[in-house]
Design an enzyme around this catalytic site. Structure first.
Site, PDB file in Angstrom:
ATOM      1  N   SER A 195       0.858  -1.185   0.000  1.00 49.99           N
ATOM      2  CA  SER A 195       0.000   0.000   0.000  1.00 49.99           C
ATOM      3  C   SER A 195       0.888   1.227   0.000  1.00 49.99           C
ATOM      4  O   SER A 195       2.046   1.166   0.462  1.00 49.99           O
ATOM      5  CB  SER A 195      -0.897   0.012   1.246  1.00 49.99           C
ATOM      6  OG  SER A 195      -1.552   1.259   1.405  1.00 49.99           O
TER       7      SER A 195
ATOM      8  N   TYR B 227      -2.103  -0.744  10.319  1.00 44.71           N
ATOM      9  CA  TYR B 227      -2.135  -1.102   8.903  1.00 44.71           C
ATOM     10  C   TYR B 227      -0.886  -0.575   8.196  1.00 44.71           C
ATOM     11  O   TYR B 227      -0.221  -1.315   7.452  1.00 44.71           O
ATOM     12  CB  TYR B 227      -3.392  -0.530   8.255  1.00 44.71           C
ATOM     13  CG  TYR B 227      -3.535  -0.847   6.782  1.00 44.71           C
ATOM     14  CD1 TYR B 227      -4.044  -2.075   6.368  1.00 44.71           C
ATOM     15  CD2 TYR B 227      -3.169   0.079   5.810  1.00 44.71           C
ATOM     16  CE1 TYR B 227      -4.175  -2.378   5.017  1.00 44.71           C
ATOM     17  CE2 TYR B 227      -3.302  -0.213   4.463  1.00 44.71           C
ATOM     18  CZ  TYR B 227      -3.806  -1.439   4.073  1.00 44.71           C
ATOM     19  OH  TYR B 227      -3.930  -1.718   2.729  1.00 44.71           O
TER      20      TYR B 227
END
Length: 261
Positions: free
Chosen positions: A152, A165
């Site tokens: 990501s 995350y």
């Protein structure tokens, strides 16, 4: 008129691919794309009803073989059982779309240890389990291959309410580089995709919210990405055309990750 040079360069004909986290969103898009490029595809996820329906659709649309296999990346035995079933049904997978992941958005001081352990076990250790098992089996058969980990842009930078995350995805990027360094000797390439804001089933409600739209409008592209815009990068990294490309963390984000403010 078909361009045979381009078609041949990125063809996955004769390959077997496994998509971990294939039940929706990016993973489902990856599975269909890999089949359209010529690979037989195994779909791994916990939601077996979803992947069974998708496997049937892939076979109808592409004519390639597709099987649905229960997969929980947080369970090492489940990972091994998945590879056993894929090898028995399609052959040894040499293309791995390592896509399973979760996010638990909270302010940093509101997280607890369960949030940390659950996220890391799936996002980081789960990718390690799948990538390691895949490579062991490729090496045992004398095969090279390509592993594409879904990281990501939050592995490259951070935003509020994503401490765990973002940490997990930063670790995925470093793990990708370490795997690439050690497994190049076996002909196994390992790269990471770093998507920006892509609207999927998991985040659609947030993206459509007032806060979500403000975040999207603040990006250089002023919009979220379409999954079809992520697929060419996957196919490039998965295909033999990228035979000398490994250890890369590739942002696909409309310049979001290079924006300072």
């Amino acid at each position: 008129m078909t361009n045979e040079y381009v078609t041949g360069l990125f063809s996955l004909e004769g390959k077997v691919a496994l998509v971990a986290g294939a039940s929706s969103g990016i993973g489902a898009g990856f599975a269909m794309a890999l089949a359209r490029a010529g690979a037989d595809v195994a779909l791994g996820a916990r939601r077996t009803d979803r992947i069974e329906a998708l496997a049937a659709e892939i076979m109808q649309v592409t004519g390639q073989k597709a099987i649905a296999v229960p997969l929980d990346v947080a369970d090492g035995e489940s990972v091994k059982a998945t590879f056993d079933k894929v090898e028995g049904g399609l052959g040894t997978p040499t293309i791995i779309a390592n896509n399973a992941g979760i996010a638990i958005p909270k302010w940093a001081l509101d997280y607890n240890e369960e949030d940390w352990d659950t996220t890391m076990d799936i996002n980081l250790k789960g990718m390690w389990r799948v990538g390691t098992e895949a490579t062991k089996r490729m090496v045992a058969k004398g095969l090279g291959g390509s592993i594409v980990n879904t990281a990501s842009i939050l592995g490259l930078g951070v935003s509020p309410q994503q401490l765990i995350y973002a940490t997990s995805k930063a670790a995925v990027i470093q793990m990708t580089k370490a795997m690439a360094l050690e497994w190049q000797r076996y002909g196994v390439r390992v790269n990471a995709l770093c998507p920006g804001y892509f609207k999927t089933e998991i985040n659609a409600e947030f993206i459509d919210s007032e806060h979500g739209q403000k975040m999207v409008q603040a990006t250089p592209a002023h919009r979220s990405g379409d999954i079809q815009e992520l697929i060419p990068a996957l196919l490039m990294l998965a295909s033999p055309a990228s035979s000398f490309t490994t250890g890369v963390a590739l942002p696909v984000d409309g310049a979001h990750s290079v924006k300072l403010v």
